[in-house]
Design a protein around this motif. Structure first.
Motif, short mmCIF file in Angstrom:
data_model
loop_
_atom_site.label_atom_id
_atom_site.label_comp_id
_atom_site.label_asym_id
_atom_site.label_seq_id
_atom_site.Cartn_x
_atom_site.Cartn_y
_atom_site.Cartn_z
N VAL A 167 0.71 -1.03 -0.06
CA VAL A 167 -0.08 0.01 0.00
C VAL A 167 0.89 1.07 -0.03
N LYS A 226 4.53 0.68 -0.07
CA LYS A 226 4.98 -0.06 1.27
C LYS A 226 4.56 -1.36 1.31
N ILE A 271 3.41 -4.56 3.09
CA ILE A 271 2.82 -5.01 4.33
C ILE A 271 2.55 -6.39 4.52
N PRO A 314 1.91 -8.71 17.00
CA PRO A 314 2.17 -7.20 17.16
C PRO A 314 1.59 -6.02 16.46
N ASN A 315 1.36 -4.84 17.14
CA ASN A 315 1.10 -3.90 16.30
C ASN A 315 1.61 -3.51 15.09
N GLY A 316 0.92 -3.22 14.00
CA GLY A 316 1.59 -3.05 13.04
C GLY A 316 1.87 -4.18 12.06
N SER A 317 1.89 -5.60 12.54
CA SER A 317 2.20 -6.72 11.65
C SER A 317 1.30 -7.00 10.66
N GLY A 318 0.19 -6.25 10.34
CA GLY A 318 -0.56 -6.35 8.88
C GLY A 318 -1.88 -7.24 9.22
N LYS A 319 -2.23 -7.21 10.44
CA LYS A 319 -3.51 -7.95 10.57
C LYS A 319 -4.99 -7.35 10.06
N SER A 320 -4.95 -5.87 10.40
CA SER A 320 -6.14 -5.06 9.78
C SER A 320 -5.87 -5.18 8.10
N THR A 321 -4.65 -4.89 7.83
CA THR A 321 -4.56 -4.82 6.26
C THR A 321 -5.05 -6.19 5.69
N GLN A 338 -12.21 -2.82 12.89
CA GLN A 338 -11.55 -2.47 13.92
C GLN A 338 -11.93 -1.01 14.43
N GLU A 395 -10.35 -7.24 16.21
CA GLU A 395 -10.19 -6.31 17.58
C GLU A 395 -11.38 -6.12 18.06
N HIS A 432 -5.52 -8.94 20.42
CA HIS A 432 -4.37 -8.79 21.39
C HIS A 432 -4.58 -9.79 22.63
N1 LIG Z 1 -2.64 3.26 3.70
C1 LIG Z 1 -1.45 3.07 4.47
N2 LIG Z 1 -0.47 3.78 3.96
C2 LIG Z 1 0.82 3.57 4.68
N3 LIG Z 1 0.92 2.52 5.38
C3 LIG Z 1 -0.05 1.93 5.88
C4 LIG Z 1 -1.57 2.04 5.33
N4 LIG Z 1 -2.36 1.16 5.72
C5 LIG Z 1 -1.49 0.45 6.72
N5 LIG Z 1 -0.22 0.74 6.77
C6 LIG Z 1 0.83 0.39 7.54
O1 LIG Z 1 0.92 -0.99 7.33
C7 LIG Z 1 1.22 -1.74 8.68
C8 LIG Z 1 0.29 -2.78 9.11
O2 LIG Z 1 -0.72 -2.01 9.48
P1 LIG Z 1 -2.21 -2.94 10.03
O3 LIG Z 1 -3.21 -1.95 10.31
O4 LIG Z 1 -2.33 -3.89 9.21
O5 LIG Z 1 -1.55 -3.56 11.17
P2 LIG Z 1 -2.23 -4.41 12.47
O6 LIG Z 1 -1.37 -5.76 12.59
O7 LIG Z 1 -3.66 -4.32 12.33
O8 LIG Z 1 -2.04 -3.58 13.93
P3 LIG Z 1 -2.83 -3.16 15.22
O9 LIG Z 1 -2.50 -4.51 16.01
O10 LIG Z 1 -2.33 -1.97 15.88
O11 LIG Z 1 -4.16 -2.74 14.83
C9 LIG Z 1 1.56 -0.71 9.62
O12 LIG Z 1 2.93 -0.37 9.59
C10 LIG Z 1 0.49 0.50 9.12
O13 LIG Z 1 1.11 1.95 9.39
#
Ligand SMILES: Nc1ncnc2c1ncn2[C@@H]1O[C@H](COP(=O)(O)OP(=O)(O)OP(=O)(O)O)[C@@H](O)[C@H]1O
Ligand SMILES: [Mg+2]
Lengths: 499, 250
Positions: free
Chosen positions: B12, B15, B17, B36-43, B86, B172, B204
């Protein structure tokens, strides 16, 4: 709520670029000779068998008009109008006197049927059972209808019942004959014949329109409504509406308008005057759906309209609600003169532009009396390559102590080729006036659309839902029957703006 | 097998992900995803639901053995994919009731099923919302507008219960819920457990998994699944943290 579903169904049924009301009715008509001169004015007046004072009034307006220039301050751009290359009067040929609906040309009745406007009293009485979201049957409400086809009124329903209540609801041409004292007293008293280029033109050549008088203390027993239809090619429409609510009276009035699809532009220059005396209230709603032109901007109605209400009496109220979806060009600023102490003006507007449409619309709230209040809620939605301007004036004069206004103006953009503009003018000539102004412009949010789509809605369904939510505050102001119609229109006019 | 994710790579805004994510979900299975936070779960959950703006550079997502990559979000919804967000989105001016009805009928139409009649629909919503402790007043309010964090999450579960998906992704859903609400929502989710319905529960906190007991637990780190195990894996994570797995993934 089923309405949204209906909206969506309606959108589906319509191809891109298909203006649903674009058909032409084949009726024989009688027209004034082409062009505009003193003779044209005399012709119209004679056709209507008008008294001498009316002709004089028109001729004076015409003379004035010859000295005036077309205004250029609005954010609209259109080719020069050739006023000599148009017809100013067209009437369906008919028997001289109509005693009942049965004598109306069946083709015309058919037209109104196609437009979904039930004219026949029995249909009106039968009503349609509507249910709300909880499945309750909503109280059936009846609506008296006046139908204007090109330049003349073809049918008015519920005349008798209204008469019993003392309410006068009839075509302007009849009112001039039957109630000359009322017409003379009020016509031009809110929008003078000298007011502006288009209003002056209207004063000279107006053909028909509706006249309403509600006597003191009477609450009009039903909604009144007029449907305007331009049918004839190359013909301008100049209707004139005058509504008077005497002391303590109340009336709710709605106008709807449609026109066939034609390649050339057609001019519509109407004038509406409202007068409220002490403690009276007029609620005026418009669902404007003139033909907007095709996707390339060819054809469509030029809609130059002067609408003004005069809160003449104390504690009186005038409320304008408009849903503007049609016309190639819209130039209109329904206004309130808050003359009576404690009077109130309201303006609720939804203006949608798509394709190549240009809208320059808004309101004027002129506070003259003490403790007068006004409220403006405007929702502009632009899609396609259209331009949508809100232009609003709020003024408080020296004597208007305690004047208050609240303005909220929101614009929503769909796509990135359209424009939204907000032009507020505010003048307070006394220090006790309190004016609040809020404005926002936003793009339709991708997150919102995705949220809806992830629940199963198509791009169109999601857009319709989000837009209906955006305009909800204004839709709520419309009488129930018309809110559904307006909701449908909104989706239809956004057709082709997504994906 | 209901869902199969094969070597999924997603970018995305240039970057990276998701980095070769592999995962299978069986029919009727409840899988927890932690990480962990930012590992890509929501993505990952957005990509499943079909959100634009994610660039899938490699890999595939198969539902019932067929790729869904070309399907629009609404088509995926009609096939039974549901995402509890989320961060649920506010839709101003649209009553929750209207939203539910529009969504349900839209899905049914896409599947060639008949629309719900007004009385049937109202009955369905009344019963379902009562069980989840969602008041009539909430149903009249605009979708998520002015809802508290917990109310928004509850509203997501209400939508799930009405739409009856085959694959629900709960991102979440437990965060923001108070102790009582956590119980009510978990019960709501458990009622929907069936051999015909699979769920991906992103969380989490091991606490949620005491209520919604998963069949499997996957650990995600840096855009891929780095460890899978039984429900005891969640307990272990709670005690030791993610360090050992994140190191492995690096
Ligand atoms: N539109 C975007 N533009 C740039 N970076 C993005 C975008 N969407 C997600 N990211 C990055 O991708 C990575 C994964 O984000 P994601 O939301 O999937 O994490 P997560 O595992 O759900 O985290 P959390 O546990 O905090 O909810 C993060 O570093 C986030 O900043
Ligand atoms: Mg997340």
């Amino acid at each position: 709520m089923p309405a949204v579903q209906e909206t969506v169904d309606r959108v589906r049924q319509i191809d891109v670029d298909q203006y649903k009301y674009g058909f032409v009715t084949d009726v024989e008509s009688e027209k004034a000779p082409i062009g505009l001169s003193e003779d044209t004015v005399r012709y119209i007046s004679a056709k209507k068998n008008e008294p001498a004072w009316m002709l004089e009034w028109r001729l004076e307006a015409f003379k004035r008009w010859l000295t005036m220039r077309e205004p250029t301050w609005a954010r609209v751009d259109y080719p020069k109008i050739d006023y000599q290359n148009a017809y100013y009067y067209s009437a369906p040929k008919k028997k001289p006197e109509l005693s009942s609906l049965d004598e109306v040309d069946p083709q015309i009745l058919e037209t109104y049927k196609k437009l979904g406007i039930p004219l026949r009293e029995q249909e009106m009485l039968a009503g349609v059972v509507r249910k709300d979201a909880d499945g309750n049957v909503l109280a059936e409400r009846r609506v008296a209808v006046d139908a204007v086809f090109d330049s003349v009124s073809v049918a008015t329903t519920f005349k008798e019942e209204l008469k019993r209540a003392g309410v006068i609801f009839m075509p302007m041409s009849e009112a001039i004959q039957q109630h000359p004292e009322l017409v003379r007293k009020y016509l031009g008293s809110v929008v003078p014949t000298t007011d502006n280029f288009f209003a002056t033109l209207n004063s000279a050549v107006f053909s028909d329109g509706s006249f309403v008088y509600v006597p003191p203390g009477v609450r009009c027993p039903m909604e009144l409504s007029t449907y305007f239809r331009i049918n004839e090619a190359n013909t301008g429409q100049f209707e004139r509406t005058l509504i008077i609510a005497d002391k303590g009276a109340y009336v709710s009035y709605l106008e709807g308008c449609t026109a066939p699809m034609r390649d050339e532009n057609q001019l519509h220059a109407a004038v509406v005057e409202l007068v409220t005396h002490d403690d009276a209230e007029i609620k005026y709603s418009t669902v404007q759906n003139w033909y907007p032109g095709d996707a390339d901007g060819k054809g469509g109605i030029f809609n130059f309209v002067t609408k003004r209400g005069d809160c003449r009496g104390k504690n009186s109220k005038i409320s304008w609600t408009q849903v503007e979806t049609g016309s190639a060009i819209t130039w209109k600023y329904p206004s309130c003169i808050l003359r009576g102490d404690g009077s109130r003006g309201e303006f609720y507007s939804i203006a949608i532009s798509n394709g190549m449409q240009q809208v320059d619309s808004g309101t004027k709230m002129i506070h003259l009396g003490k403790n007068t209040t006004s409220r403006i809620i405007s929702k502009g939605i632009s899609a396609g390559k259209s331009n949508n301007t809100y232009r609003g004036l709020v003024t408080a004069h020296r004597k208007a102590t305690g004047a208050r206004n609240f303005t909220n103006c929101d614009s929503l953009l769909i796509g990135d080729q359209c424009g939204a503009h907000t032009v507020p003018y505010i003048e307070a000539k006394n220090s006790s006036a309190v004016f609040e102004h809020e404005a926002s412009t936003s793009k339709i949010s991708e997150d919102m659309l995705f949220y809806c789509r992830s629940r199963g809605m198509s791009a169109e369904e999601a857009t319709a839902l989000v837009v209906n939510g955006f305009v909800k505050d204004v839709l709520q102001q419309l009488p129930m029957e018309f809110a559904v119609e307006a909701q449908n229109l909104i989706s239809i006019s956004l057709e082709g703006s997504v994906g | 097998m209901l869902l199969e994710i094969k070597n999924l790579h997603v970018e995305v805004a240039d970057k990276k992900i998701l980095n070769g994510l592999n995962l299978t979900i069986e029919k009727g299975q409840v899988a927890a995803i932690m990480g962990p936070n930012g590992s890509g779960k929501s993505t990952f959950s957005y990509v499943l639901a079909g959100k634009d703006a994610y660039n899938i550079t490699e890999g595939d997502i198969l539902l019932d053995g067929e790729s869904i990559l070309e399907l629009a979000p609404d088509e995926r919804a009609a096939k039974g994919i549901f995402l509890a967000f989320q961060y649920p989105v506010e839709v101003p001016g649209v009553a929750t009731m209207t939203f539910l009805r529009t969504a349900l009928n839209a899905q049914r139409k896409l599947r060639g099923e008949g629309e719900y009649s007004t009385p049937d629909f109202i009955k369905l919503v009344r019963e379902t919302s009562a069980k989840l402790g969602v008041s009539q007043e909430h149903l009249r309010r605009a979708v998520n507008v002015g809802f508290s964090g917990g109310e928004k999450k509850r509203n997501e579960i209400l939508q799930m219960a009405i739409l009856q998906p085959r694959l629900a992704i709960l991102d979440e859903t437990d965060s923001g819920l108070d102790i009582d609400a956590l119980k009510i929502v978990s019960e709501g989710v458990n009622r929907l457990r069936s051999p015909e319905r699979s769920m991906i529960v992103i969380t989490h906190y091991q606490r949620l998994l005491n209520y919604i007991v998963p069949d499997v637990v996957h650990v995600m780190s840096k855009g891929r699944v780095v460890k899978s195990g039984g429900k005891e894996l969640a307990l272990e994570l709670e005690a030791k943290g993610y360090a050992q797995y994140t190191d492995e993934a690096a």
